[in-house]
Design a protein around this motif. Structure first.
Motif, PDB file in Angstrom:
ATOM      1  N   PRO A   4       0.832  -1.234   0.096  1.00  0.00           N
ATOM      2  CA  PRO A   4       0.006  -0.141  -0.033  1.00  0.00           C
ATOM      3  C   PRO A   4       0.883   1.190   0.176  1.00  0.00           C
ATOM      4  O   PRO A   4       0.382   2.342  -0.743  1.00  0.00           O
ATOM      5  CB  PRO A   4      -0.787  -0.162   1.191  1.00  0.00           C
ATOM      6  N   VAL A   5       1.901   1.198   0.762  1.00  0.00           N
ATOM      7  CA  VAL A   5       2.831   2.280   0.807  1.00  0.00           C
ATOM      8  C   VAL A   5       3.554   2.738  -0.603  1.00  0.00           C
ATOM      9  O   VAL A   5       3.464   3.623  -1.115  1.00  0.00           O
ATOM     10  CB  VAL A   5       4.040   2.214   1.858  1.00  0.00           C
ATOM     11  N   GLY A   6       3.831   1.506  -1.291  1.00  0.00           N
ATOM     12  CA  GLY A   6       4.728   1.651  -2.413  1.00  0.00           C
ATOM     13  C   GLY A   6       3.520   2.183  -3.656  1.00  0.00           C
ATOM     14  O   GLY A   6       3.975   3.108  -4.380  1.00  0.00           O
ATOM     15  N   ALA A   7       2.560   1.615  -3.665  1.00  0.00           N
ATOM     16  CA  ALA A   7       1.503   2.000  -4.395  1.00  0.00           C
ATOM     17  C   ALA A   7       1.009   3.718  -4.310  1.00  0.00           C
ATOM     18  O   ALA A   7       0.924   4.289  -5.420  1.00  0.00           O
ATOM     19  CB  ALA A   7      -0.023   1.235  -4.121  1.00  0.00           C
ATOM     20  N   CYS A   8       1.064   4.111  -3.235  1.00  0.00           N
ATOM     21  CA  CYS A   8       0.683   5.359  -2.937  1.00  0.00           C
ATOM     22  C   CYS A   8       1.979   6.521  -3.341  1.00  0.00           C
ATOM     23  O   CYS A   8       1.784   7.471  -3.810  1.00  0.00           O
ATOM     24  CB  CYS A   8       0.297   5.946  -1.431  1.00  0.00           C
ATOM     25  N   VAL A   9       3.214   5.990  -3.067  1.00  0.00           N
ATOM     26  CA  VAL A   9       4.456   6.466  -3.278  1.00  0.00           C
ATOM     27  C   VAL A   9       4.633   6.770  -4.912  1.00  0.00           C
ATOM     28  O   VAL A   9       5.051   7.562  -5.456  1.00  0.00           O
ATOM     29  CB  VAL A   9       5.623   6.077  -2.655  1.00  0.00           C
ATOM     30  N   GLY A  10       4.450   5.638  -5.668  1.00  0.00           N
ATOM     31  CA  GLY A  10       4.427   5.318  -6.891  1.00  0.00           C
ATOM     32  C   GLY A  10       5.981   5.151  -7.404  1.00  0.00           C
ATOM     33  O   GLY A  10       6.960   5.391  -6.557  1.00  0.00           O
ATOM     34  N   PRO A  11       6.350   5.010  -8.828  1.00  0.00           N
ATOM     35  CA  PRO A  11       7.155   4.529  -9.324  1.00  0.00           C
ATOM     36  C   PRO A  11       8.270   5.925  -9.099  1.00  0.00           C
ATOM     37  O   PRO A  11       8.059   6.746  -9.543  1.00  0.00           O
ATOM     38  CB  PRO A  11       7.088   4.222 -10.846  1.00  0.00           C
ATOM     39  N   LYS A  12       9.460   5.498  -8.585  1.00  0.00           N
ATOM     40  CA  LYS A  12      10.608   6.703  -8.056  1.00  0.00           C
ATOM     41  C   LYS A  12       9.747   7.836  -7.553  1.00  0.00           C
ATOM     42  O   LYS A  12      10.082   8.975  -7.727  1.00  0.00           O
ATOM     43  CB  LYS A  12      11.286   7.390  -9.342  1.00  0.00           C
ATOM     44  N   GLY A  13       8.681   7.651  -6.847  1.00  0.00           N
ATOM     45  CA  GLY A  13       7.957   8.881  -6.007  1.00  0.00           C
ATOM     46  C   GLY A  13       7.124   9.539  -6.870  1.00  0.00           C
ATOM     47  O   GLY A  13       6.579  10.605  -6.351  1.00  0.00           O
ATOM     48  N   ALA A  14       6.679   9.103  -8.005  1.00  0.00           N
ATOM     49  CA  ALA A  14       6.106  10.010  -8.772  1.00  0.00           C
ATOM     50  C   ALA A  14       4.749  10.528  -8.403  1.00  0.00           C
ATOM     51  O   ALA A  14       4.342  11.594  -8.680  1.00  0.00           O
ATOM     52  CB  ALA A  14       6.023   9.426 -10.207  1.00  0.00           C
ATOM     53  N   ARG A  15       3.961   9.537  -7.811  1.00  0.00           N
ATOM     54  CA  ARG A  15       2.712  10.002  -7.404  1.00  0.00           C
ATOM     55  C   ARG A  15       2.536  10.720  -6.239  1.00  0.00           C
ATOM     56  O   ARG A  15       2.008  11.799  -6.316  1.00  0.00           O
ATOM     57  CB  ARG A  15       1.844   8.618  -7.062  1.00  0.00           C
ATOM     58  N   VAL A  16       3.277  10.616  -5.308  1.00  0.00           N
ATOM     59  CA  VAL A  16       3.434  11.520  -4.245  1.00  0.00           C
ATOM     60  C   VAL A  16       3.887  12.815  -4.457  1.00  0.00           C
ATOM     61  O   VAL A  16       3.530  13.875  -3.958  1.00  0.00           O
ATOM     62  CB  VAL A  16       4.163  10.755  -3.025  1.00  0.00           C
ATOM     63  N   GLN A  17       4.955  12.804  -5.438  1.00  0.00           N
ATOM     64  CA  GLN A  17       5.484  14.023  -5.701  1.00  0.00           C
ATOM     65  C   GLN A  17       4.460  15.084  -6.778  1.00  0.00           C
ATOM     66  O   GLN A  17       4.738  16.206  -6.381  1.00  0.00           O
ATOM     67  CB  GLN A  17       6.825  13.660  -6.703  1.00  0.00           C
ATOM     68  N   ALA A  18       3.664  14.285  -7.331  1.00  0.00           N
ATOM     69  CA  ALA A  18       2.524  15.331  -8.158  1.00  0.00           C
ATOM     70  C   ALA A  18       1.631  15.727  -7.034  1.00  0.00           C
ATOM     71  O   ALA A  18       1.233  16.822  -7.387  1.00  0.00           O
ATOM     72  CB  ALA A  18       1.772  14.179  -8.935  1.00  0.00           C
ATOM     73  N   ILE A  19       1.371  15.093  -5.836  1.00  0.00           N
ATOM     74  CA  ILE A  19       0.439  15.846  -4.935  1.00  0.00           C
ATOM     75  C   ILE A  19       1.214  16.728  -4.028  1.00  0.00           C
ATOM     76  O   ILE A  19       0.848  17.754  -3.872  1.00  0.00           O
ATOM     77  CB  ILE A  19      -0.098  14.566  -3.942  1.00  0.00           C
ATOM     78  N   VAL A  20       2.578  16.546  -3.879  1.00  0.00           N
ATOM     79  CA  VAL A  20       3.286  17.406  -3.191  1.00  0.00           C
ATOM     80  C   VAL A  20       3.450  18.843  -4.004  1.00  0.00           C
ATOM     81  O   VAL A  20       3.490  19.829  -3.630  1.00  0.00           O
ATOM     82  CB  VAL A  20       5.006  16.749  -3.149  1.00  0.00           C
ATOM     83  N   GLN A  21       3.545  18.743  -5.203  1.00  0.00           N
ATOM     84  CA  GLN A  21       3.640  19.767  -6.153  1.00  0.00           C
ATOM     85  C   GLN A  21       2.504  20.644  -6.162  1.00  0.00           C
ATOM     86  O   GLN A  21       2.311  21.722  -5.950  1.00  0.00           O
ATOM     87  CB  GLN A  21       3.990  19.444  -7.481  1.00  0.00           C
ATOM     88  N   GLU A  22       1.150  19.719  -6.274  1.00  0.00           N
ATOM     89  CA  GLU A  22      -0.021  20.651  -6.211  1.00  0.00           C
ATOM     90  C   GLU A  22      -0.335  21.328  -4.924  1.00  0.00           C
ATOM     91  O   GLU A  22      -0.934  22.478  -4.762  1.00  0.00           O
ATOM     92  CB  GLU A  22      -1.307  19.381  -6.270  1.00  0.00           C
TER      93      GLU A  22
END
Length: 359
Positions: free
Chosen positions: A246-264
């Motif tokens: 679950p953590v990996g799914a939310c973080v995404g490949p190379k942190g891409a998913r969580v970084q998109a939210i951080v940017q928003e």
């Protein structure tokens, strides 16, 4: 008014879902007010719009009585029966009293009523649309900023982002596209008031649901959110499927998913931790990125004592206690953090109190 006007009302009914009968009843009520205002009569009057021709007529209404005291509102039984032999006492007799120039007043009044009802219908449609979306994300364009309130265009209406719901030190400018969370939708005399937020924990939750397909599909569950908007947040996630991290799914490949939210969220730091039904494991993971040696829990009081290596103490507590504070919000537990050295000292003092000597 004429048959063309009635045809226009029927078209309006199809386009805007406004009942023709409701419109005509509103027009009749408005015409009655206009008649009384323009002709200053005390008649007990009634206005009727013919449903086939659109013609407007005014009728005086009088009650049949034995002895007339008020000629404006009453008519004798003898006079009523001269009109129609079937009239009885307490019946109502109607006679047409339509003024000669009433057509012009009727047309003007009808137009005003229709325009008003269209506005009301549009407001109701907007209210119903957004009331059903409370707790959801909307994307809009910043229109203007007045007295620190940010007004955001959402298609046919606008939302208000009040100062209390704005991320500290986040700047807004006209024309800027912005994602916000609908907190509340109210009905007002000026139309629906849509209050939105950039600080609500629900915004973070919805952003993850948009960015992470596994959350949307129900394969991963977001169990808890703790947020200090604009600075740092924590989310706890879980999956019943052992094959899914679950953590990996939310973080995404190379942190891409969580970084998109951080940017928003303009750089807001986000910790994604694994939720566990085991309280001690959940409390331990909630203090991430700090490493935990041991956790003691008191389930009834929802108190946990966490022991960390000496060099991890400041990380576990966080700047101005932020990491510990967010972990407590996330878990719902009161968390007491101690280093190994502090626990050794506590243990030594305890032994001394019990009369044991150090070896």
């Amino acid at each position: 008014m004429n048959s063309e006007f009635l045809a226009a009302l029927r078209d309006l009914e199809k386009e805007r879902s406004i009942s023709v009968e409701v419109l005509l009843e509103a027009i009749e009520a408005a015409l009655l007010s206009a008649y009384r205002r323009n002709f200053g009569t005390s008649h007990n009057a009634r206005v009727q719009v013919d449903r086939h021709t659109g013609d407007c007529k005014v009728y005086a209404r009088r009650t049949v009585v034995q002895e007339v005291e008020d000629p404006q509102d009453q008519i004798s039984l003898e006079e009523a029966r001269a009109i129609n032999p079937g009239y009885q006492l307490e019946d109502t007799v109607e006679s047409e009293i339509t003024p000669r120039n009433f057509g012009r007043i009727a047309a003007q009044t009808a137009k005003q009523v229709v325009v008003q009802r269209i506005r009301e219908a549009e407001r109701n449609m907007v209210f119903e649309e957004f009331a059903s979306r409370e707790g959801d994300i909307v994307t809009g364009v910043v229109q203007r900023i007045e007295q620190r309130n940010v007004y955001i265009e959402l298609g046919k209406t606008e939302a208000v982002l009040p100062p209390a719901e704005q991320i500290p030190r986040e700047n807004y400018r006209p024309g800027q596209r912005l994602k916000t969370y609908i907190v509340e939708v109210k009905k007002t005399t000026k139309g629906p008031l849509i209050l939105v937020s950039r600080t609500h924990p629900g915004l973070l939750k919805r952003l993850f649901e948009i960015e992470v397909p596994e959350l949307h599909q129900g394969l991963v569950e977001l169990k808890a959110v703790a947020r200090e908007a604009g600075i740092r947040s924590k989310i706890a996630v879980y999956s019943n499927d052992e094959g899914i991290d679950p953590v990996g799914a939310c973080v995404g490949p190379k942190g891409a998913r969580v970084q998109a939210i951080v940017q928003e969220l303009n750089g807001e730091k986000i910790d994604v931790v694994k939720w566990s039904p085991d309280s001690s494991k959940f409390v331990s993971s909630s203090l991430s990125p700090a490493k935990v040696i041991a956790v003691e829990v008191w389930e009834d009081e929802k108190i946990a004592r966490v022991i960390v290596p000496d060099y991890q103490l400041s990380l576990a507590i966080g700047k101005e206690g932020q990491n510990a504070r967010l972990a407590a919000k996330l878990t719902g537990w009161k968390i007491d953090i101690k280093s190994e050295s502090q626990m050794a000292e506590i243990y030594r003092e305890y032994l001394e109190q019990q009369g044991y000597e150090q070896v």
